[in-house]
Design an enzyme around this catalytic site. Structure first.
Site, PDB file in Angstrom:
ATOM      1  N   ARG A 262    -135.655  33.605  90.279  1.00 43.49           N
ATOM      2  CA  ARG A 262    -134.271  33.720  89.822  1.00 43.49           C
ATOM      3  C   ARG A 262    -133.410  34.200  90.982  1.00 43.49           C
ATOM      4  O   ARG A 262    -132.329  33.695  91.238  1.00 43.49           O
ATOM      5  CB  ARG A 262    -134.180  34.731  88.669  1.00 43.49           C
TER       6      ARG A 262
ATOM      7  N   GLU B 193    -145.707  38.141 104.103  1.00 44.94           N
ATOM      8  CA  GLU B 193    -144.299  37.791 103.827  1.00 44.94           C
ATOM      9  C   GLU B 193    -143.420  38.291 104.966  1.00 44.94           C
ATOM     10  O   GLU B 193    -143.616  39.402 105.459  1.00 44.94           O
ATOM     11  CB  GLU B 193    -143.885  38.449 102.496  1.00 44.94           C
TER      12      GLU B 193
ATOM     13  N   ASP C 247    -132.377  37.915  93.491  1.00 47.78           N
ATOM     14  CA  ASP C 247    -131.716  39.217  93.305  1.00 47.78           C
ATOM     15  C   ASP C 247    -130.261  38.991  92.938  1.00 47.78           C
ATOM     16  O   ASP C 247    -129.606  38.124  93.513  1.00 47.78           O
ATOM     17  CB  ASP C 247    -131.774  40.019  94.619  1.00 47.78           C
TER      18      ASP C 247
ATOM     19  N   THR D  19    -138.597  34.989 102.932  1.00 48.20           N
ATOM     20  CA  THR D  19    -137.613  35.320 101.900  1.00 48.20           C
ATOM     21  C   THR D  19    -136.310  34.539 102.095  1.00 48.20           C
ATOM     22  O   THR D  19    -136.026  34.022 103.176  1.00 48.20           O
ATOM     23  CB  THR D  19    -137.274  36.829 101.896  1.00 48.20           C
TER      24      THR D  19
ATOM     25  N   ALA E 189    -135.944  31.991  86.286  1.00 47.57           N
ATOM     26  CA  ALA E 189    -136.837  31.241  87.181  1.00 47.57           C
ATOM     27  C   ALA E 189    -137.507  30.059  86.483  1.00 47.57           C
ATOM     28  O   ALA E 189    -137.751  29.028  87.110  1.00 47.57           O
ATOM     29  CB  ALA E 189    -137.884  32.189  87.764  1.00 47.57           C
TER      30      ALA E 189
HETATM   31  P1  FAD Z   1    -137.215  35.643  86.081  1.00 48.56           P
HETATM   32  O1  FAD Z   1    -138.563  35.044  85.894  1.00 48.56           O
HETATM   33  O2  FAD Z   1    -136.043  34.825  85.654  1.00 48.56           O
HETATM   34  O3  FAD Z   1    -137.212  37.030  85.301  1.00 48.56           O
HETATM   35  C1  FAD Z   1    -136.111  37.937  85.392  1.00 48.56           C
HETATM   36  C2  FAD Z   1    -135.961  38.709  84.076  1.00 48.56           C
HETATM   37  O4  FAD Z   1    -135.516  37.824  83.038  1.00 48.56           O
HETATM   38  C3  FAD Z   1    -137.260  39.310  83.534  1.00 48.56           C
HETATM   39  O5  FAD Z   1    -136.939  40.500  82.892  1.00 48.56           O
HETATM   40  C4  FAD Z   1    -137.764  38.288  82.550  1.00 48.56           C
HETATM   41  O6  FAD Z   1    -138.573  38.866  81.544  1.00 48.56           O
HETATM   42  C5  FAD Z   1    -136.465  37.727  81.991  1.00 48.56           C
HETATM   43  N1  FAD Z   1    -136.554  36.305  81.652  1.00 48.56           N
HETATM   44  C6  FAD Z   1    -137.229  35.338  82.323  1.00 48.56           C
HETATM   45  N2  FAD Z   1    -137.018  34.135  81.756  1.00 48.56           N
HETATM   46  C7  FAD Z   1    -136.176  34.340  80.710  1.00 48.56           C
HETATM   47  C8  FAD Z   1    -135.574  33.468  79.746  1.00 48.56           C
HETATM   48  N3  FAD Z   1    -135.814  32.169  79.771  1.00 48.56           N
HETATM   49  N4  FAD Z   1    -134.745  34.022  78.826  1.00 48.56           N
HETATM   50  C9  FAD Z   1    -134.494  35.360  78.809  1.00 48.56           C
HETATM   51  N5  FAD Z   1    -135.052  36.221  79.697  1.00 48.56           N
HETATM   52  C10 FAD Z   1    -135.864  35.722  80.628  1.00 48.56           C
HETATM   53  N6  FAD Z   1    -135.249  37.825  95.485  1.00 48.56           N
HETATM   54  C11 FAD Z   1    -134.451  37.111  96.319  1.00 48.56           C
HETATM   55  O7  FAD Z   1    -133.244  37.047  96.091  1.00 48.56           O
HETATM   56  N7  FAD Z   1    -134.972  36.469  97.415  1.00 48.56           N
HETATM   57  C12 FAD Z   1    -136.294  36.492  97.712  1.00 48.56           C
HETATM   58  O8  FAD Z   1    -136.712  35.907  98.714  1.00 48.56           O
HETATM   59  C13 FAD Z   1    -137.175  37.205  96.836  1.00 48.56           C
HETATM   60  N8  FAD Z   1    -138.514  37.214  97.040  1.00 48.56           N
HETATM   61  C14 FAD Z   1    -139.335  37.792  96.097  1.00 48.56           C
HETATM   62  C15 FAD Z   1    -140.731  37.693  96.250  1.00 48.56           C
HETATM   63  C16 FAD Z   1    -141.577  38.251  95.297  1.00 48.56           C
HETATM   64  C17 FAD Z   1    -143.076  38.053  95.454  1.00 48.56           C
HETATM   65  C18 FAD Z   1    -141.053  38.962  94.183  1.00 48.56           C
HETATM   66  C19 FAD Z   1    -141.964  39.612  93.172  1.00 48.56           C
HETATM   67  C20 FAD Z   1    -139.678  39.090  94.047  1.00 48.56           C
HETATM   68  C21 FAD Z   1    -138.806  38.499  94.982  1.00 48.56           C
HETATM   69  N9  FAD Z   1    -137.418  38.566  94.850  1.00 48.56           N
HETATM   70  C22 FAD Z   1    -136.591  37.878  95.708  1.00 48.56           C
HETATM   71  C23 FAD Z   1    -136.816  39.387  93.793  1.00 48.56           C
HETATM   72  C24 FAD Z   1    -136.587  38.613  92.486  1.00 48.56           C
HETATM   73  O9  FAD Z   1    -135.572  37.646  92.685  1.00 48.56           O
HETATM   74  C25 FAD Z   1    -136.194  39.637  91.435  1.00 48.56           C
HETATM   75  O10 FAD Z   1    -137.316  40.409  91.111  1.00 48.56           O
HETATM   76  C26 FAD Z   1    -135.491  39.116  90.210  1.00 48.56           C
HETATM   77  O11 FAD Z   1    -134.962  40.241  89.529  1.00 48.56           O
HETATM   78  C27 FAD Z   1    -136.374  38.366  89.233  1.00 48.56           C
HETATM   79  O12 FAD Z   1    -136.820  37.184  89.728  1.00 48.56           O
HETATM   80  P2  FAD Z   1    -137.837  36.268  88.876  1.00 48.56           P
HETATM   81  O13 FAD Z   1    -137.978  35.009  89.596  1.00 48.56           O
HETATM   82  O14 FAD Z   1    -139.062  37.005  88.526  1.00 48.56           O
HETATM   83  O15 FAD Z   1    -136.934  36.061  87.554  1.00 48.56           O
END
Ligand code: FAD
Length: 298
Positions: free
Chosen positions: A107, A16, A109, A47, A123
């Site tokens: 989703r 990454e 940050d 990212t 997400a």
């Molecule tokens: P989600 O899957 O939406 O989950 C977030 C929270 O909401 C979790 O607690 C989950 O249990 C809860 N949730 C999920 N779906 C629902 C629903 N339908 N209803 C209620 N609650 C729900 N961030 C950036 O901004 N840019 C990047 O480039 C980036 N790269 C990343 C790469 C990796 C490999 C990882 C692991 C993270 C990265 N992040 C990045 C950080 C990420 O955006 C954060 O971790 C963020 O807090 C959660 O993203 P997610 O896609 O897992 O969200």
């Protein structure tokens, strides 16, 4: 070969990187990318907006260099929280035009003080939208072996993870972790929940104490006693901390590969020399693992 197909044939090794600051020219990252090319990773992800700093242009430009100049599959991160449907489609069009068909749907940050657009609050909504509108894209999603910080518990977090997979996520990339047992326990939970897509283990070599403390504070990932002792003992020696951080990551990787992990996603970001050192010390275990996978599949 698509990334989904690739997981069937080998233990995937991916990296990454983040785009350079807006003020730096895109080409500034080329020497770094060239060093990463010598490792020959299965893909490099880029990212977007992590920590609220990056910009969409930078992600597309770096993905373009990776895909078309280095000839390595690029995966563009696509966070949904601050984007409209039109913006997401426009970004996918731009990626398509440079032959990048792999995204990591997130989703994103949260940026303090900035109001989300309100279309892709989670997400799974973005995964569903992309899957329905651009089925030609391969979609990865994030997962959390130590549970996401905002989730009330693992059951809730894994329930939502399953929603992402059901919505069309082809593979998962885990957040970094330092205790492999947490990953194995998490893997078991996902299997019980009926999640059967490949899960890559996210490994970050921590080579300085401030970095690790910042990251674990943001991510809520616990630091095992063994690693805390390493930091306490070596924190004042840059060289020792570097060697110890790399050795710890190598140890994690060798164990994960021996347990049949689907892939390793290395969070070395733009520190290509560290990525190269880790690859040099683990290349043989990936090769041996791939050989036995091929024999099993024959
Ligand atoms: P989600 O899957 O939406 O989950 C977030 C929270 O909401 C979790 O607690 C989950 O249990 C809860 N949730 C999920 N779906 C629902 C629903 N339908 N209803 C209620 N609650 C729900 N961030 C950036 O901004 N840019 C990047 O480039 C980036 N790269 C990343 C790469 C990796 C490999 C990882 C692991 C993270 C990265 N992040 C990045 C950080 C990420 O955006 C954060 O971790 C963020 O807090 C959660 O993203 P997610 O896609 O897992 O969200």
């Amino acid at each position: 070969m698509s990334l989904t197909e690739l997981f069937k044939t080998k233990t995937v090794f991916s990296l990454e990187v983040f785009p350079p600051k807006k003020s730096s020219p895109t080409e500034a990252i080329l020497p770094t990318l060239k060093r990463l090319q010598s490792i020959n990773p299965d893909f490099i992800s880029v990212t977007l907006g992590a920590g609220g700093t990056a910009h969409c242009d930078g992600t597309v430009e770096i993905a373009n260099l990776i895909q078309n100049k280095l000839d390595i599959p690029a995966v563009a991160h696509v966070p949904g929280l601050y984007q409209t449907q039109e913006q997401v489609l426009a970004l996918l069009d731009r990626l398509d035009s440079i032959n990048v068909k792999n995204i990591l749907a997130l989703r994103g940050d949260k940026i303090p003080g900035k109001e989300p657009v309100g279309v892709f609050n989670h997400a799974n909504e973005l995964v569903k939208f992309v899957h329905e509108n651009r089925p030609d894209f391969s979609i990865a999603s994030a997962c959390y072996p130590n549970c996401h910080t905002e989730a009330p518990d693992f059951v809730d977090d894994i329930t939502h993870l399953k929603e992402k997979v059901d919505a069309g996520a082809d593979h998962l990339i885990s957040q970094l972790f330092f205790d492999n047992q947490a990953f194995y326990d998490f893997k078991e939970k996902t299997e019980i929940a009926g999640i059967h897509v490949p899960i890559e283990a996210g490994i970050m070599p921590c080579t300085n104490k401030n970095q690790i403390e910042r990251i674990t504070q943001i991510s809520g990932v616990p630091i095992p006693k063994k690693f805390a002792a390493i930091m306490d003992r070596y924190q004042n020696s840059k060289e020792a901390m570097l060697d110890a951080g790399i050795a710890f990551a190598v140890d994690q990787i060798i164990d994960l590969v021996s347990q049949g992990v689907d892939g390793i996603h290395l969070y070395t970001m733009n520190k290509s020399k560290i990525a190269k050192r880790i690859w040099d010390e683990t290349q043989s275990v990936f090769e041996a693992s791939n050989l036995s996978k091929q024999t099993e599949n024959a």
